[in-house]
Design a protein around this motif. Structure first.
Motif, mmCIF file in Angstrom:
data_model
loop_
_atom_site.group_PDB
_atom_site.id
_atom_site.type_symbol
_atom_site.label_atom_id
_atom_site.label_comp_id
_atom_site.label_asym_id
_atom_site.label_seq_id
_atom_site.Cartn_x
_atom_site.Cartn_y
_atom_site.Cartn_z
ATOM 1 N N SER A 451 0.931 -1.244 -0.145
ATOM 2 C CA SER A 451 -0.036 0.158 -0.006
ATOM 3 C C SER A 451 0.886 1.341 0.015
ATOM 4 O O SER A 451 2.089 1.115 0.431
ATOM 5 C CB SER A 451 -0.865 -0.025 1.257
ATOM 6 N N LEU A 452 0.313 2.347 -0.227
ATOM 7 C CA LEU A 452 1.084 3.574 -0.387
ATOM 8 C C LEU A 452 0.795 4.378 0.681
ATOM 9 O O LEU A 452 -0.370 4.404 1.680
ATOM 10 C CB LEU A 452 0.267 4.395 -1.559
ATOM 11 N N GLY A 476 -6.514 3.818 -2.659
ATOM 12 C CA GLY A 476 -7.759 4.416 -2.141
ATOM 13 C C GLY A 476 -7.433 5.257 -1.233
ATOM 14 O O GLY A 476 -6.724 6.169 -1.035
ATOM 15 N N VAL A 477 -8.416 4.900 -0.147
ATOM 16 C CA VAL A 477 -8.238 5.952 1.042
ATOM 17 C C VAL A 477 -6.958 5.864 1.975
ATOM 18 O O VAL A 477 -6.537 7.090 2.422
ATOM 19 C CB VAL A 477 -9.182 5.557 2.025
ATOM 20 N N TRP A 505 -8.504 1.871 -8.759
ATOM 21 C CA TRP A 505 -8.019 3.369 -8.139
ATOM 22 C C TRP A 505 -9.478 3.819 -7.519
ATOM 23 O O TRP A 505 -10.297 4.206 -8.497
ATOM 24 C CB TRP A 505 -7.486 4.042 -9.392
ATOM 25 N N ASP A 506 -9.602 3.528 -6.258
ATOM 26 C CA ASP A 506 -10.660 4.191 -5.675
ATOM 27 C C ASP A 506 -10.316 5.674 -5.368
ATOM 28 O O ASP A 506 -9.739 6.124 -4.476
ATOM 29 C CB ASP A 506 -11.115 3.442 -4.273
ATOM 30 N N SER A 507 -10.898 6.614 -6.244
ATOM 31 C CA SER A 507 -10.723 8.195 -5.886
ATOM 32 C C SER A 507 -11.342 8.527 -4.763
ATOM 33 O O SER A 507 -11.414 9.834 -4.651
ATOM 34 C CB SER A 507 -10.922 8.898 -7.284
ATOM 35 N N CYS A 508 -12.369 7.813 -4.141
ATOM 36 C CA CYS A 508 -13.208 8.357 -2.919
ATOM 37 C C CYS A 508 -14.094 9.531 -3.461
ATOM 38 O O CYS A 508 -14.102 10.487 -2.586
ATOM 39 C CB CYS A 508 -12.170 8.862 -1.695
ATOM 40 N N GLU A 509 -14.599 9.536 -4.482
ATOM 41 C CA GLU A 509 -15.368 10.768 -5.125
ATOM 42 C C GLU A 509 -16.544 10.698 -4.288
ATOM 43 O O GLU A 509 -17.355 11.733 -4.485
ATOM 44 C CB GLU A 509 -15.540 10.421 -6.400
#
Length: 592
Positions: A451-452, A476-477, A505-509
């Motif tokens: 994870s990042l 993501g988050v 890529w969950d951009s948490c929109e």
């Protein structure tokens, strides 16, 4: 109020009269304008207008009076630095650091002139830039050039002490010549250097290349005959020559402060180099065949700059580096196998600043890393942490996490690169908001990280590059951070590359209150073959989009209203929603 207005009016009238004396020449007007900015009182402006220098005939020396006047009003310490630059050829482009190192070697940086300034060379250089003696190159914003008329002025004020060889034509130096330069040719034969037979006390020997990629050959007579006879060198450069071996003559050159052997083919340095106790600058950049540094480097106690960038054959640092306590710039610190404890020598180098690369980090443990005390070196602004590629899959991930935790850099760091790190997770300090000066972050080939870090909170981060993280499946988050109201507020470029298992890529929109990527100008996603779904739709500032070999990604540009450049290759699912197509988006200028 009225008196103040009258004072401004007098300044304006006098300034206009002075500018008229420049006869419409832009360079002269710019130089005079720069001079007037440094003068506080109207009486001084009047003295400049009434100066007898305006009446000196230009025909006698070819120097415009306005330029002579600008030089006349320089402080004495800047006059000396400017005169030294007379050895630079016309149209020669130079970097700030290049000139500052030469000034220092010649003793031109006098602290007593401006005692409160820490980086004196930078201050001198910028003063000359502000007064239009140096100009930013039109070809490269990081390089500078002297206008031809300014170069002429420098030669006039420098006199016979400074000389430069013009091409390969026959030329004589005065016996008063102390500083010389010449443009490197493909073959520099002995005839070119006959002019040096007249000088006995030369202090500067400076070949200059118009291109770093130029190949050049130097007659061996210069190395074995000429240089040993000129024992008063302060500055000696052989940069860029196809030289494989240096003669062991340094015991005769005890006054040397500056040595530049960059981009040569030398395999080793003579041991006698370590007798140069006054040496301040040693430049070995691009010496690809250099295998090791001299064993007695610790004797060079006055060394300020050691540049070994691109010297890949060196496997470890020599003993005694901890004695170089005056060292300010150390481009690379290399830990060899079994030398982990040598990492602790860094703690004694408290004056380090600028860029540094720490490599061979697979050879240290957390305690070694902690004792380097990186966090105390506040003047370092760019840090590269490099592990060997051979180690990235075989190392102990927990040990590597301990090492990275212990390599916490100073809070003023501006650029960070982490390469081939073998841990399963990144240290929390990477995402710490206290790194408020961080401008650039690169994470390369960290194969075990899953994870990042939550780097969205870094307030000034402009450039983010992530590549080769094989174990990352979802972004993501954890990247944006929980409850982050303004994610990546300053980010302008975002690059993803070679992420073979990245799927989502969950951009948490869904978080409507959160603002994400408000300043993003450039997005590049290359070789991420498993990435599914769509790009974020809230990239309102995006101007450049590049997608390459992401065959499962759905790309729509309908929401990218500012897009100017679009490059898409190897994407099987490409859609244009609504009525828009690339040709119909009026902001687009380049589509490929």
């Amino acid at each position: 109020m009225a008196r103040n207005f009258g004072g401004h009016l007098r300044f304006k009238e006098t300034g206009e009269k002075i500018v008229r004396r420049c006869n419409g020449l832009p360079l002269a007007a710019k130089a005079i304008g720069s001079l007037l900015r440094t003068v506080k009182y109207h009486q001084e402006w009047e003295r400049i207008y009434e100066s007898e220098i305006w009446n000196l005939p230009e025909e006698q020396c070819g120097i415009i009076p306005a330029l002579r006047l600008s030089y006349h009003h320089l402080p004495s310490y800047l006059k000396r630095c400017f005169a030294y630059c007379s050895i630079l050829p016309k149209d020669y482009e130079f970097e700030e650091e290049e000139i500052i190192l030469l000034w220092r070697a010649e003793g031109l940086l006098q602290q007593k002139a401006i005692p409160q300034i820490k980086d004196l060379g930078h201050q001198y250089f910028q003063d000359l830039v502000s007064r239009s003696f140096f100009q930013i190159s039109s070809k490269d914003e990081f390089r500078f050039v002297m206008h031809d008329l300014i170069n002429d002025l420098a030669q006039v004020v420098a006199g016979e002490i400074f000389s430069k060889l013009e091409s390969d034509k026959q030329q004589k130096f005065s016996n008063r010549t102390r500083h010389s330069s010449y443009i490197v040719s493909k073959y520099d034969r002995m005839k070119k250097f006959e002019a040096f037979n007249q000088v006995k006390s030369l202090r500067t020997f400076l070949p200059l290349r118009l291109s770093r990629y130029q190949r050049a050959f130097l007659t061996n007579v210069v190395l074995v005959d000429l240089l040993p006879r000129l024992g008063y060198f302060r500055v000696l450069s052989l940069c860029g020559y196809e030289i494989f071996e240096l003669p062991d003559v340094f015991e005769n050159l005890r006054h040397v402060r500056y040595l530049n052997f960059s981009d040569t083919n030398i395999k080793c340095l003579p041991d006698s180099l370590c007798t140069l106790y006054h040496l301040e600058t040693l430049l070995l950049k691009g010496c690809f065949k250099l295998q090791k540094l001299p064993s007695k480097m610790g004797n060079l106690v006055n060394l300020h700059d050691l540049d070994i960038r691109g010297v890949k054959s060196i496997e470890r640092m020599p003993f005694g580096i901890d004695k170089l306590t005056n060292l300010q710039r150390l481009s690379d610190f290399i830990i060899g196998e079994g030398d982990g404890h040598r990492m602790r020598e860094l703690k004694y180098l408290s004056n380090l600043k600028g860029d540094i690369c720490l490599s061979g980090l697979e050879n240290i443990n957390g305690q070694d890393a902690r004792e380097a005390r990186l966090d105390e070196k506040e003047m370092i602004d760019r840090l590269v942490l490099h592990w060997s590629k051979k180690f990235e899959e075989s190392g102990n991930t927990e040990d590597e996490e301990w090492v990275l935790d212990s390599l916490c850099p100073p809070k003023k760091l501006q650029q960070l690169v982490i390469e081939n790190y073998g841990g399963a997770k990144f240290s929390t300090w990477i995402a710490d908001s206290s790194f408020k000066h961080m401008l650039s972050l690169e994470l390369r080939n960290c194969k075990n990280c899953k994870s990042l870090p939550s780097i969205a909170r870094l307030p000034l981060l402009k450039d983010l590059s992530i590549g080769g993280l094989d174990e990352v499946h979802k972004i993501g988050v954890e990247l944006f951070g929980a409850n982050q109201s303004n994610a990546f507020a300053s980010l302008e470029t975002l690059h993803f590359e070679i992420m073979p298992n990245w799927e989502e890529w969950d951009s948490c929109e869904g978080d409507e209150q959160a603002s994400k990527f408000p300043s993003l100008l450039e997005l590049s996603i290359r070789e991420c073959p498993q990435l599914l779904g769509r790009l974020p739709t809230f990239l309102q500032s995006l101007q450049k989009l590049e997608i390459y070999k992401c065959r499962r990604l759905v790309v729509s540009i309908s929401s990218f209203l500012s897009l100017c450049e679009l490059s898409i290759e190897g994407c099987e699912q490409l859609v244009y929603e609504g009525s828009s197509s690339p040709e119909e988006v009026t902001s687009l200028k380049n589509v490929s």
